[in-house]
Design an enzyme around this catalytic site. Structure first.
Site, PDB file in Angstrom:
ATOM      1  N   ASP A  46     -13.495  34.566 -22.629  1.00  0.00           N
ATOM      2  CA  ASP A  46     -13.509  36.028 -22.658  1.00  0.00           C
ATOM      3  C   ASP A  46     -12.278  36.574 -21.956  1.00  0.00           C
ATOM      4  OD1 ASP A  46     -15.483  38.642 -22.811  1.00  0.00           O
ATOM      5  OD2 ASP A  46     -14.234  38.663 -21.008  1.00  0.00           O
ATOM      6  N   TYR A  51      -6.229  42.729 -19.302  1.00  0.00           N
ATOM      7  CA  TYR A  51      -6.072  41.632 -18.340  1.00  0.00           C
ATOM      8  C   TYR A  51      -4.647  41.103 -18.344  1.00  0.00           C
ATOM      9  CZ  TYR A  51     -11.227  41.319 -18.581  1.00  0.00           C
ATOM     10  OH  TYR A  51     -12.583  41.578 -18.573  1.00  0.00           O
ATOM     11  N   LYS A  76     -10.694  42.471 -25.998  1.00  0.00           N
ATOM     12  CA  LYS A  76     -11.221  43.828 -25.911  1.00  0.00           C
ATOM     13  C   LYS A  76     -10.143  44.883 -26.161  1.00  0.00           C
ATOM     14  CE  LYS A  76     -14.212  42.055 -22.238  1.00  0.00           C
ATOM     15  NZ  LYS A  76     -13.349  40.993 -21.712  1.00  0.00           N
ATOM     16  N   HIS A 107     -13.704  48.280 -24.754  1.00  0.00           N
ATOM     17  CA  HIS A 107     -13.811  47.904 -23.346  1.00  0.00           C
ATOM     18  C   HIS A 107     -14.647  48.881 -22.518  1.00  0.00           C
ATOM     19  CE1 HIS A 107     -11.514  45.261 -20.257  1.00  0.00           C
ATOM     20  NE2 HIS A 107     -12.732  45.515 -19.854  1.00  0.00           N
TER      21      HIS A 107
END
Length: 277
Positions: A46, A51, A76, A107
């Site tokens: 994930d 990120y 996401k 998200h």
């Protein structure tokens, strides 16, 4: 290690119930962690555009030598890109070095922006186009989910939410289940076990089953039917987190852990988090 359980999503796709999260890991850390996890036996990873480590996932997958169909990769759509999901996903796919993702999630609802319904419609198109096998959301509350269903007629396959023994979100979990939405736990260990690992019942169960507190909490998620994605970049911890398929918690033990729920949210409030646009 025993074979990990699989969850069947309402669209018919299969998702491993335990995966690796890579939040707050650098590209290099992510590549190292994912490579280690795949060697251990993880098949679900994930990540997210925000990120900024999708490249690390892609590099690890490229060298792993695992058939694509045996992997389950989630990324996401970030808030700022809710008006252009296809372009955002294409960018993510390029970084991941993949032709499709197994799960693409909005998200945050970011209600102030009020674009999540239109974004959801576009995710449904991306699913039809094969760029995402399944589509879902993160951090959506019941009113957000109800609006998606009311306006599009299609419920998300997954709702990934903050969930751990201190924030069990039983009402939302139950609502998801009623609407055939799988619930996935982020921050499943309450961000490094903060306030959880020192609970008496967790210590007692760790001693009883000869497991670590983290393994007890991960098992608690699994036994409650939750999809769980503990994050680690440490090889020993990655292996330990996956070594949870040789025992189950008893019903009375689950009931005792349920009493730890204090509504303690460690992350943002989904009703308030997002832009002012």
């Amino acid at each position: 290690m025993a074979t990990q359980p699989i969850i069947k999503l309402h669209d018919g796709n299969l998702m491993p119930q335990l995966g690796l999260g890579v939040w707050q890991a650098s590209i290099e850390e992510t590549q190292f962690a994912v490579s280690n996890a795949l060697e251990v036996g993880y098949r679900s990873v994930d990540t997210a555009a925000i990120y900024k480590n999708e490249e690390g996932v892609g590099k690890a997958l490229k060298t792993a030598g695992i058939v694509r169909e045996k992997l389950f990769i989630t990324t996401k759509l970030w808030n700022d890109d809710q008006h252009l999901p296809k372009q955002a996903l294409e960018t993510s796919l390029e970084k991941l070095q993949l032709d499709y993702v197994d799960l693409y999630l909005i998200h945050w609802p970011d209600p102030k922006q009020d674009r999540y319904v239109s974004a959801w419609r576009e995710l449904l198109v991306l699913k039809e186009q094969g760029l995402a096998r399944s589509v879902g959301v993160c951090n959506f509350q019941i009113p957000h989910l109800q609006r998606l269903i009311d306006e599009t007629g299609i419920a998300p396959s997954v709702n990934q939410i903050e969930l751990h023994p201190l924030l069990q979100q039983r009402q939302l979990h139950s609502w998801n289940a009623t609407h055939h939405i799988a619930t996935e736990s982020w921050s499943p260990l309450a961000q490094g076990g903060e306030g959880v690992f020192d609970q008496t019942i967790i210590h007692q169960l760790a001693h009883k089953y000869n497991k670590s507190p983290a393994q007890i909490v991960i098992r608690w998620h699994l036994d409650n039917g939750l999809i769980v994605i503990p994050k680690s970049v440490t090889p020993a911890r990655i292996r330990e987190n996956f070594d949870v398929f040789d025992f189950k918690l008893h019903k009375d033990e689950l009931t005792t852990i349920a009493k730890l729920d204090s509504g303690k949210r460690l992350g943002p409030d989904p009703d308030a988090f997002g832009s002012d646009a």
